[in-house]
Design a protein around this motif. Structure first.
Motif, PDB file in Angstrom:
ATOM      1  N   PRO A 137       0.800  -1.228   0.000  1.00  0.00           N
ATOM      2  CA  PRO A 137       0.000   0.000   0.000  1.00  0.00           C
ATOM      3  C   PRO A 137       0.834   1.281   0.000  1.00  0.00           C
ATOM      4  O   PRO A 137       0.369   2.313  -0.493  1.00  0.00           O
ATOM      5  CB  PRO A 137      -0.850  -0.097   1.263  1.00  0.00           C
ATOM      6  CG  PRO A 137      -0.530  -1.365   1.925  1.00  0.00           C
ATOM      7  CD  PRO A 137       0.482  -2.105   1.117  1.00  0.00           C
ATOM      8  N   ASP A 138       2.056   1.235   0.513  1.00  0.00           N
ATOM      9  CA  ASP A 138       2.902   2.427   0.530  1.00  0.00           C
ATOM     10  C   ASP A 138       3.666   2.627  -0.778  1.00  0.00           C
ATOM     11  O   ASP A 138       4.279   3.679  -0.968  1.00  0.00           O
ATOM     12  CB  ASP A 138       3.916   2.351   1.679  1.00  0.00           C
ATOM     13  CG  ASP A 138       3.249   2.431   3.042  1.00  0.00           C
ATOM     14  OD1 ASP A 138       2.102   2.933   3.127  1.00  0.00           O
ATOM     15  OD2 ASP A 138       3.857   1.977   4.024  1.00  0.00           O
ATOM     16  N   HIS A 139       3.630   1.623  -1.661  1.00  0.00           N
ATOM     17  CA  HIS A 139       4.366   1.703  -2.931  1.00  0.00           C
ATOM     18  C   HIS A 139       3.539   1.121  -4.078  1.00  0.00           C
ATOM     19  O   HIS A 139       3.911   0.119  -4.690  1.00  0.00           O
ATOM     20  CB  HIS A 139       5.718   0.988  -2.817  1.00  0.00           C
ATOM     21  CG  HIS A 139       6.608   1.640  -1.826  1.00  0.00           C
ATOM     22  ND1 HIS A 139       7.324   2.775  -2.118  1.00  0.00           N
ATOM     23  CD2 HIS A 139       6.869   1.360  -0.533  1.00  0.00           C
ATOM     24  CE1 HIS A 139       7.994   3.150  -1.045  1.00  0.00           C
ATOM     25  NE2 HIS A 139       7.729   2.318  -0.071  1.00  0.00           N
ATOM     26  N   PRO A 140       2.422   1.752  -4.408  1.00  0.00           N
ATOM     27  CA  PRO A 140       1.547   1.212  -5.450  1.00  0.00           C
ATOM     28  C   PRO A 140       2.163   1.249  -6.842  1.00  0.00           C
ATOM     29  O   PRO A 140       1.634   0.624  -7.760  1.00  0.00           O
ATOM     30  CB  PRO A 140       0.306   2.102  -5.361  1.00  0.00           C
ATOM     31  CG  PRO A 140       0.796   3.383  -4.771  1.00  0.00           C
ATOM     32  CD  PRO A 140       1.909   2.992  -3.827  1.00  0.00           C
ATOM     33  N   GLU A 141       3.273   1.951  -7.002  1.00  0.00           N
ATOM     34  CA  GLU A 141       3.912   2.020  -8.313  1.00  0.00           C
ATOM     35  C   GLU A 141       4.623   0.714  -8.688  1.00  0.00           C
ATOM     36  O   GLU A 141       4.980   0.520  -9.841  1.00  0.00           O
ATOM     37  CB  GLU A 141       4.908   3.195  -8.356  1.00  0.00           C
ATOM     38  CG  GLU A 141       6.188   2.986  -7.574  1.00  0.00           C
ATOM     39  CD  GLU A 141       6.071   3.222  -6.064  1.00  0.00           C
ATOM     40  OE1 GLU A 141       7.099   3.107  -5.386  1.00  0.00           O
ATOM     41  OE2 GLU A 141       4.967   3.499  -5.560  1.00  0.00           O
ATOM     42  N   LEU A 142       4.820  -0.191  -7.720  1.00  0.00           N
ATOM     43  CA  LEU A 142       5.501  -1.459  -7.983  1.00  0.00           C
ATOM     44  C   LEU A 142       4.536  -2.619  -7.766  1.00  0.00           C
ATOM     45  O   LEU A 142       4.166  -2.919  -6.634  1.00  0.00           O
ATOM     46  CB  LEU A 142       6.729  -1.622  -7.093  1.00  0.00           C
ATOM     47  CG  LEU A 142       7.484  -2.936  -7.253  1.00  0.00           C
ATOM     48  CD1 LEU A 142       7.982  -3.116  -8.685  1.00  0.00           C
ATOM     49  CD2 LEU A 142       8.649  -3.011  -6.275  1.00  0.00           C
ATOM     50  N   GLU A 143       4.119  -3.238  -8.856  1.00  0.00           N
ATOM     51  CA  GLU A 143       3.249  -4.409  -8.771  1.00  0.00           C
ATOM     52  C   GLU A 143       4.095  -5.671  -8.766  1.00  0.00           C
ATOM     53  O   GLU A 143       5.081  -5.770  -9.492  1.00  0.00           O
ATOM     54  CB  GLU A 143       2.287  -4.466  -9.963  1.00  0.00           C
ATOM     55  CG  GLU A 143       1.218  -3.406  -9.922  1.00  0.00           C
ATOM     56  CD  GLU A 143       0.206  -3.580 -11.032  1.00  0.00           C
ATOM     57  OE1 GLU A 143      -0.651  -4.485 -10.921  1.00  0.00           O
ATOM     58  OE2 GLU A 143       0.288  -2.822 -12.010  1.00  0.00           O
ATOM     59  N   VAL A 144       3.688  -6.631  -7.943  1.00  0.00           N
ATOM     60  CA  VAL A 144       4.332  -7.937  -7.884  1.00  0.00           C
ATOM     61  C   VAL A 144       3.381  -8.927  -8.552  1.00  0.00           C
ATOM     62  O   VAL A 144       2.266  -9.134  -8.087  1.00  0.00           O
ATOM     63  CB  VAL A 144       4.614  -8.360  -6.424  1.00  0.00           C
ATOM     64  CG1 VAL A 144       5.226  -9.759  -6.384  1.00  0.00           C
ATOM     65  CG2 VAL A 144       5.516  -7.348  -5.731  1.00  0.00           C
ATOM     66  N   THR A 145       3.823  -9.497  -9.662  1.00  0.00           N
ATOM     67  CA  THR A 145       3.030 -10.499 -10.363  1.00  0.00           C
ATOM     68  C   THR A 145       3.252 -11.849  -9.695  1.00  0.00           C
ATOM     69  O   THR A 145       4.396 -12.273  -9.523  1.00  0.00           O
ATOM     70  CB  THR A 145       3.456 -10.605 -11.841  1.00  0.00           C
ATOM     71  OG1 THR A 145       3.328  -9.333 -12.451  1.00  0.00           O
ATOM     72  CG2 THR A 145       2.604 -11.611 -12.583  1.00  0.00           C
ATOM     73  N   LEU A 146       2.178 -12.512  -9.319  1.00  0.00           N
ATOM     74  CA  LEU A 146       2.238 -13.862  -8.761  1.00  0.00           C
ATOM     75  C   LEU A 146       1.952 -14.813  -9.912  1.00  0.00           C
ATOM     76  O   LEU A 146       0.806 -14.956 -10.337  1.00  0.00           O
ATOM     77  CB  LEU A 146       1.236 -14.016  -7.620  1.00  0.00           C
ATOM     78  CG  LEU A 146       1.415 -13.017  -6.470  1.00  0.00           C
ATOM     79  CD1 LEU A 146       0.280 -13.152  -5.463  1.00  0.00           C
ATOM     80  CD2 LEU A 146       2.776 -13.174  -5.806  1.00  0.00           C
ATOM     81  N   MET A 147       2.999 -15.445 -10.424  1.00  0.00           N
ATOM     82  CA  MET A 147       2.921 -16.183 -11.684  1.00  0.00           C
ATOM     83  C   MET A 147       3.220 -17.664 -11.471  1.00  0.00           C
ATOM     84  O   MET A 147       4.195 -18.016 -10.812  1.00  0.00           O
ATOM     85  CB  MET A 147       3.947 -15.587 -12.656  1.00  0.00           C
ATOM     86  CG  MET A 147       3.954 -16.204 -14.026  1.00  0.00           C
ATOM     87  SD  MET A 147       2.662 -15.559 -15.091  1.00  0.00           S
ATOM     88  CE  MET A 147       3.150 -13.866 -15.270  1.00  0.00           C
ATOM     89  N   ILE A 148       2.394 -18.504 -12.065  1.00  0.00           N
ATOM     90  CA  ILE A 148       2.655 -19.944 -12.101  1.00  0.00           C
ATOM     91  C   ILE A 148       3.735 -20.187 -13.160  1.00  0.00           C
ATOM     92  O   ILE A 148       3.622 -19.659 -14.271  1.00  0.00           O
ATOM     93  CB  ILE A 148       1.364 -20.725 -12.483  1.00  0.00           C
ATOM     94  CG1 ILE A 148       0.254 -20.449 -11.473  1.00  0.00           C
ATOM     95  CG2 ILE A 148       1.652 -22.206 -12.629  1.00  0.00           C
ATOM     96  CD1 ILE A 148       0.417 -21.074 -10.132  1.00  0.00           C
ATOM     97  N   PRO A 149       4.791 -20.967 -12.849  1.00  0.00           N
ATOM     98  CA  PRO A 149       5.803 -21.244 -13.878  1.00  0.00           C
ATOM     99  C   PRO A 149       5.174 -21.996 -15.051  1.00  0.00           C
ATOM    100  O   PRO A 149       4.609 -23.075 -14.875  1.00  0.00           O
ATOM    101  CB  PRO A 149       6.831 -22.121 -13.162  1.00  0.00           C
ATOM    102  CG  PRO A 149       6.562 -21.966 -11.706  1.00  0.00           C
ATOM    103  CD  PRO A 149       5.115 -21.599 -11.575  1.00  0.00           C
ATOM    104  N   GLY A 150       5.243 -21.426 -16.205  1.00  0.00           N
ATOM    105  CA  GLY A 150       4.670 -22.005 -17.422  1.00  0.00           C
ATOM    106  C   GLY A 150       4.829 -21.005 -18.549  1.00  0.00           C
ATOM    107  O   GLY A 150       5.645 -20.088 -18.451  1.00  0.00           O
ATOM    108  N   PRO A 151       4.062 -21.168 -19.620  1.00  0.00           N
ATOM    109  CA  PRO A 151       4.181 -20.236 -20.734  1.00  0.00           C
ATOM    110  C   PRO A 151       4.037 -18.794 -20.243  1.00  0.00           C
ATOM    111  O   PRO A 151       3.239 -18.548 -19.339  1.00  0.00           O
ATOM    112  CB  PRO A 151       3.018 -20.622 -21.653  1.00  0.00           C
ATOM    113  CG  PRO A 151       2.706 -22.038 -21.300  1.00  0.00           C
ATOM    114  CD  PRO A 151       3.036 -22.180 -19.841  1.00  0.00           C
ATOM    115  N   PRO A 152       4.836 -17.892 -20.734  1.00  0.00           N
ATOM    116  CA  PRO A 152       5.671 -17.970 -21.923  1.00  0.00           C
ATOM    117  C   PRO A 152       7.059 -18.574 -21.699  1.00  0.00           C
ATOM    118  O   PRO A 152       7.874 -18.590 -22.612  1.00  0.00           O
ATOM    119  CB  PRO A 152       5.790 -16.507 -22.364  1.00  0.00           C
ATOM    120  CG  PRO A 152       5.759 -15.748 -21.082  1.00  0.00           C
ATOM    121  CD  PRO A 152       4.828 -16.521 -20.185  1.00  0.00           C
TER     122      PRO A 152
END
Length: 146
Positions: A51-66
């Motif tokens: 909440p203090d740094h909304p400019e940085l999004e962390v993508t929670l990604m399943i290992p797979g394509p691409p």
């Protein structure tokens, strides 16, 4: 002069997007930014932010394509071993953060310890990622060059 203003997106590979999203929100205080299905292949775009740094999004990604199959398999093995590096997190008081997070059931690989650059502890998230928790202090990097 560069036209890049900041880092806006980083990826953390996870084994289960729903469980990971809950873990980061419930334990570390992140909030959901995006959770949408994309296409017919089951791909989900899930991001969280602090909440203090909304400019940085962390993508929670399943290992797979691409990713190609070899890299995705290597990441899955690293997560299963509990040795996949993910994020560095800053705190003003590492010992207090350790106590608060331990009370929530967060697993620590290493408790707070003095380092030349500050106090550091290492967390393991529910997917097997290592998160470095650092209470930084000023230091001279040149003093550590060999």
């Amino acid at each position: 002069m560069t036209t890049i203003s900041n880092i806006s997106l980083v990826t953390v590979y996870v084994t289960d997007q729903d469980a990971a999203k809950r873990w980061y929100i419930d334990n570390l205080g992140f909030v959901e930014a995006t959770d949408i299905a994309m296409g017919d292949n089951g791909f989900r775009w899930v991001t969280i932010i602090h909440p203090d740094h909304p400019e940085l999004e962390v993508t929670l990604m399943i290992p797979g394509p691409p990713l190609d199959d070899n890299l995705a398999d290597a990441i899955r093995r690293s997560l299963a071993n509990g040795t996949h590096g993910a994020l560095g997190l800053r705190t003003e008081n590492c010992q207090k953060a350790f106590e608060d997070l331990t009370a929530k059931g967060v697993e620590f690989v290493a408790p707070p310890a003095e380092r030349p650059y500050g106090v550091e502890a290492i967390i393991r998230d529910n997917s097997g990622n290592w998160l470095v928790l650092v209470e930084p202090r000023e230091f001279d990097p040149a003093a550590f060059r060999g």
